[in-house]
Design a protein around this motif. Structure first.
Motif, PDB file in Angstrom:
ATOM      1  N   ILE A  25      48.329 -56.300 -41.508  1.00 50.43           N
ATOM      2  CA  ILE A  25      48.872 -57.593 -41.082  1.00 50.43           C
ATOM      3  C   ILE A  25      49.616 -58.173 -42.268  1.00 50.43           C
ATOM      4  O   ILE A  25      49.055 -58.256 -43.376  1.00 50.43           O
ATOM      5  CB  ILE A  25      47.734 -58.576 -40.722  1.00 50.43           C
ATOM      6  CG1 ILE A  25      46.861 -58.019 -39.609  1.00 50.43           C
ATOM      7  CG2 ILE A  25      48.291 -59.959 -40.388  1.00 50.43           C
ATOM      8  CD1 ILE A  25      47.288 -58.324 -38.217  1.00 50.43           C
ATOM      9  N   ALA A  26      50.862 -58.565 -42.036  1.00 51.55           N
ATOM     10  CA  ALA A  26      51.621 -59.182 -43.118  1.00 51.55           C
ATOM     11  C   ALA A  26      51.110 -60.594 -43.366  1.00 51.55           C
ATOM     12  O   ALA A  26      51.019 -61.399 -42.442  1.00 51.55           O
ATOM     13  CB  ALA A  26      53.098 -59.208 -42.764  1.00 51.55           C
ATOM     14  N   LYS A  29      55.694 -62.291 -44.522  1.00 48.97           N
ATOM     15  CA  LYS A  29      56.357 -61.430 -43.542  1.00 48.97           C
ATOM     16  C   LYS A  29      57.613 -60.732 -44.018  1.00 48.97           C
ATOM     17  O   LYS A  29      58.423 -61.316 -44.744  1.00 48.97           O
ATOM     18  CB  LYS A  29      56.759 -62.261 -42.311  1.00 48.97           C
ATOM     19  CG  LYS A  29      55.649 -63.071 -41.687  1.00 48.97           C
ATOM     20  CD  LYS A  29      54.558 -62.191 -41.164  1.00 48.97           C
ATOM     21  CE  LYS A  29      53.497 -63.003 -40.432  1.00 48.97           C
ATOM     22  NZ  LYS A  29      52.334 -62.171 -40.107  1.00 48.97           N
ATOM     23  N   TRP A  31      60.967 -59.650 -42.352  1.00 45.16           N
ATOM     24  CA  TRP A  31      61.743 -59.916 -41.126  1.00 45.16           C
ATOM     25  C   TRP A  31      63.219 -59.903 -41.503  1.00 45.16           C
ATOM     26  O   TRP A  31      63.709 -60.824 -42.147  1.00 45.16           O
ATOM     27  CB  TRP A  31      61.346 -61.270 -40.509  1.00 45.16           C
ATOM     28  CG  TRP A  31      61.858 -61.469 -39.110  1.00 45.16           C
ATOM     29  CD1 TRP A  31      62.888 -62.275 -38.702  1.00 45.16           C
ATOM     30  CD2 TRP A  31      61.363 -60.831 -37.925  1.00 45.16           C
ATOM     31  NE1 TRP A  31      63.066 -62.169 -37.350  1.00 45.16           N
ATOM     32  CE2 TRP A  31      62.139 -61.285 -36.842  1.00 45.16           C
ATOM     33  CE3 TRP A  31      60.342 -59.903 -37.673  1.00 45.16           C
ATOM     34  CZ2 TRP A  31      61.928 -60.867 -35.535  1.00 45.16           C
ATOM     35  CZ3 TRP A  31      60.133 -59.477 -36.372  1.00 45.16           C
ATOM     36  CH2 TRP A  31      60.919 -59.969 -35.319  1.00 45.16           C
ATOM     37  N   SER A  45      57.477 -58.555 -48.766  1.00 44.21           N
ATOM     38  CA  SER A  45      56.329 -58.832 -47.894  1.00 44.21           C
ATOM     39  C   SER A  45      55.035 -58.394 -48.566  1.00 44.21           C
ATOM     40  O   SER A  45      55.036 -57.543 -49.462  1.00 44.21           O
ATOM     41  CB  SER A  45      56.504 -58.122 -46.547  1.00 44.21           C
ATOM     42  OG  SER A  45      56.666 -56.732 -46.720  1.00 44.21           O
ATOM     43  N   SER A  47      50.781 -57.617 -47.579  1.00 47.70           N
ATOM     44  CA  SER A  47      49.926 -57.396 -46.406  1.00 47.70           C
ATOM     45  C   SER A  47      48.487 -57.078 -46.750  1.00 47.70           C
ATOM     46  O   SER A  47      48.169 -56.685 -47.871  1.00 47.70           O
ATOM     47  CB  SER A  47      50.485 -56.229 -45.588  1.00 47.70           C
ATOM     48  OG  SER A  47      50.498 -55.064 -46.375  1.00 47.70           O
ATOM     49  N   SER A 118      50.368 -50.662 -33.112  1.00 49.87           N
ATOM     50  CA  SER A 118      51.257 -51.020 -34.198  1.00 49.87           C
ATOM     51  C   SER A 118      52.009 -49.792 -34.686  1.00 49.87           C
ATOM     52  O   SER A 118      51.432 -48.723 -34.862  1.00 49.87           O
ATOM     53  CB  SER A 118      50.419 -51.596 -35.323  1.00 49.87           C
ATOM     54  OG  SER A 118      51.129 -51.555 -36.516  1.00 49.87           O
ATOM     55  N   SER A 153      57.237 -51.848 -42.101  1.00 51.81           N
ATOM     56  CA  SER A 153      55.855 -52.314 -42.257  1.00 51.81           C
ATOM     57  C   SER A 153      54.893 -51.144 -42.467  1.00 51.81           C
ATOM     58  O   SER A 153      53.815 -51.314 -43.046  1.00 51.81           O
ATOM     59  CB  SER A 153      55.425 -53.157 -41.051  1.00 51.81           C
ATOM     60  OG  SER A 153      55.585 -52.421 -39.867  1.00 51.81           O
ATOM     61  N   SER A 199      60.176 -55.325 -32.554  1.00 50.16           N
ATOM     62  CA  SER A 199      60.501 -56.043 -33.795  1.00 50.16           C
ATOM     63  C   SER A 199      61.896 -55.688 -34.317  1.00 50.16           C
ATOM     64  O   SER A 199      62.639 -56.571 -34.760  1.00 50.16           O
ATOM     65  CB  SER A 199      59.487 -55.701 -34.887  1.00 50.16           C
ATOM     66  OG  SER A 199      58.216 -56.144 -34.523  1.00 50.16           O
ATOM     67  N   THR A 247      54.730 -67.434 -41.790  1.00 52.01           N
ATOM     68  CA  THR A 247      54.670 -67.224 -40.334  1.00 52.01           C
ATOM     69  C   THR A 247      55.590 -68.207 -39.605  1.00 52.01           C
ATOM     70  O   THR A 247      56.404 -67.813 -38.760  1.00 52.01           O
ATOM     71  CB  THR A 247      53.226 -67.450 -39.827  1.00 52.01           C
ATOM     72  OG1 THR A 247      52.372 -66.517 -40.484  1.00 52.01           O
ATOM     73  CG2 THR A 247      53.119 -67.273 -38.326  1.00 52.01           C
ATOM     74  N   THR A 288      48.092 -66.486 -38.814  1.00 50.67           N
ATOM     75  CA  THR A 288      49.381 -65.807 -38.898  1.00 50.67           C
ATOM     76  C   THR A 288      49.654 -65.131 -37.555  1.00 50.67           C
ATOM     77  O   THR A 288      48.722 -64.814 -36.815  1.00 50.67           O
ATOM     78  CB  THR A 288      49.441 -64.805 -40.067  1.00 50.67           C
ATOM     79  OG1 THR A 288      50.785 -64.281 -40.122  1.00 50.67           O
ATOM     80  CG2 THR A 288      48.475 -63.648 -39.920  1.00 50.67           C
ATOM     81  N   ASP A 290      52.439 -62.224 -35.726  1.00 52.51           N
ATOM     82  CA  ASP A 290      53.537 -61.276 -35.942  1.00 52.51           C
ATOM     83  C   ASP A 290      54.509 -61.313 -34.774  1.00 52.51           C
ATOM     84  O   ASP A 290      54.594 -62.334 -34.104  1.00 52.51           O
ATOM     85  CB  ASP A 290      52.951 -59.874 -36.187  1.00 52.51           C
ATOM     86  CG  ASP A 290      52.303 -59.809 -37.560  1.00 52.51           C
ATOM     87  OD1 ASP A 290      52.996 -60.137 -38.536  1.00 52.51           O
ATOM     88  OD2 ASP A 290      51.118 -59.464 -37.659  1.00 52.51           O
TER      89      ASP A 290
END
Ligand code: DP6
Length: 336
Positions: A25-26, A29, A31, A45, A47, A118, A153, A199, A247, A288, A290
């Protein structure tokens, strides 16, 4: 391990390996891309790798196969998911000088129906299993770069504990081990089924259309530094505040894309409200979210049960999964 009907991977294999990687989980993030062709991230990022959300992947190179066969969760993959896996296999073949096609079987040990599947754990496990099956000495840094080429990721899932992927970086780095800062992550599942938009596509749209995208990219390094130094000094509040900011800024760019990308459902907001209430009551809890509707809540191990109970009672929350920082990706078995 899942098998294709009637096929034992070892029967056909020249060489094979089975590897395990955890999802991540970031906290800060990723993005947006600095280089779409090479899949390099535009922002740094950070995580947490999550134990309890694992992918197990077997890669068996075979002299008898004429094309790669990829099975995900028991179904033979076609189209984009297969193309991404094949592109990764091609890189490994080129690096290791292996001429053979491969049979790949990948399965998650967490409920895929909950929409938590994921790409991070999947591509990290695939990269590691392919490298090991190709007989190449395992170097986690190289595996991270391979995983990143498939999904950025995924580069972070190669490392246990806490990992970072810098802006424009080819590979992730270990930041801290699980033991350095033991924390708990509660995952409030708020919907079933696959998410509405992947994503990769969503971040491309954001970069092209959101008036806030530039501000996001400019502000990300400072948030990353804030979170990284809070993590290293075991400051849950500092880490949690930077995580929530990251987030909300990321989702603000999505919400202002054209057309808007909105992953939230009503239960997303009710879980977020629970977190605010918990904090008001003095419980260290930070959310958070995603590219999906689920809410992940960071807290200390001592408060995990209380946070879990509160989230379980939130309107629309279907179930709550408990996770702790997970291990490095590892090879379970190799054979020739
Ligand atoms: C919201 O790694 O799935 O989970 O590199 O295009 O495969 P690609 O994107 P992907 O994006 C993950 C986005 C995120 C944030 C994060 O994990 O950092």
């Amino acid at each position: 391990m899942l098998r294709l009907p009637g096929v034992e991977p070892r029967e056909l294999a020249v060489s094979g390996a089975r590897a395990v990687a955890c999802s991540n989980i970031a906290l800060v993030k990723y993005w947006g891309k600095a280089d779409v062709e090479r899949n390099l991230p535009a922002v740094p990022s950070l995580s947490m790798t999550l134990d309890g959300l694992r992918t197990v992947t077997t890669v068996a190179f075979s002299a008898t196969l004429t094309e790669d066969v990829v099975s995900i969760g028991g179904s033979v993959a076609t189209g984009k998911p297969r193309d991404r896996a094949v592109a990764l296999l091609e890189r490994v073949r080129a690096l290791a000088g292996v001429p053979h096609r491969a049979r790949v079987e990948s399965a998650n040990d967490f409920p895929t129906a909950a929409g938590l599947a994921s790409s991070a754990s999947g591509f990290a496990a695939l990269a590691l299993a392919a490298v090991a099956a190709a007989g190449r000495e395992v170097d986690l840094s190289e595996v991270s770069a391979l995983a990143r080429s498939a999904s950025a990721s995924a580069a972070r899932s190669v490392y246990g504990g806490y990992a970072a992927l810098g802006a424009g970086a080819e590979r992730a780095e270990r930041v801290a081990s699980a033991a350095d800062f033991p924390l708990a992550m509660l995952v409030a599942v708020t919907a079933t089924g696959p998410k509405s938009l992947g994503s990769t596509e969503a971040m491309t749209r954001t970069a092209q259309t959101s008036p806030y995208y530039r501000a996001w990219v400019e502000g990300a390094p400072a948030l990353f530094e804030q979170a990284r130094s809070a993590l290293l000094s075991r400051d849950l509040r500092g880490l949690g505040e930077a995580m929530e900011q990251s987030t909300l800024q990321m989702h603000a760019t999505m919400h202002t894309s054209v057309p808007a990308v909105v992953y939230w459902v009503p239960a997303t907001l009710s879980a977020m409200a629970c977190v605010t209430e918990l904090r008001t009551a003095g419980v260290p809890a930070y959310f958070t979210i995603d590219g999906g509707p689920h809410v992940k809540v960071l807290t200390s191990p001592e408060h995990a049960d209380e946070v879990r109970a509160k989230l379980t009672g939130a309107a629309g929350v279907l179930r709550v999964l408990s996770c702790t920082p997970g291990p490095d990706a590892f090879v379970e078995e190799t054979w020739e």
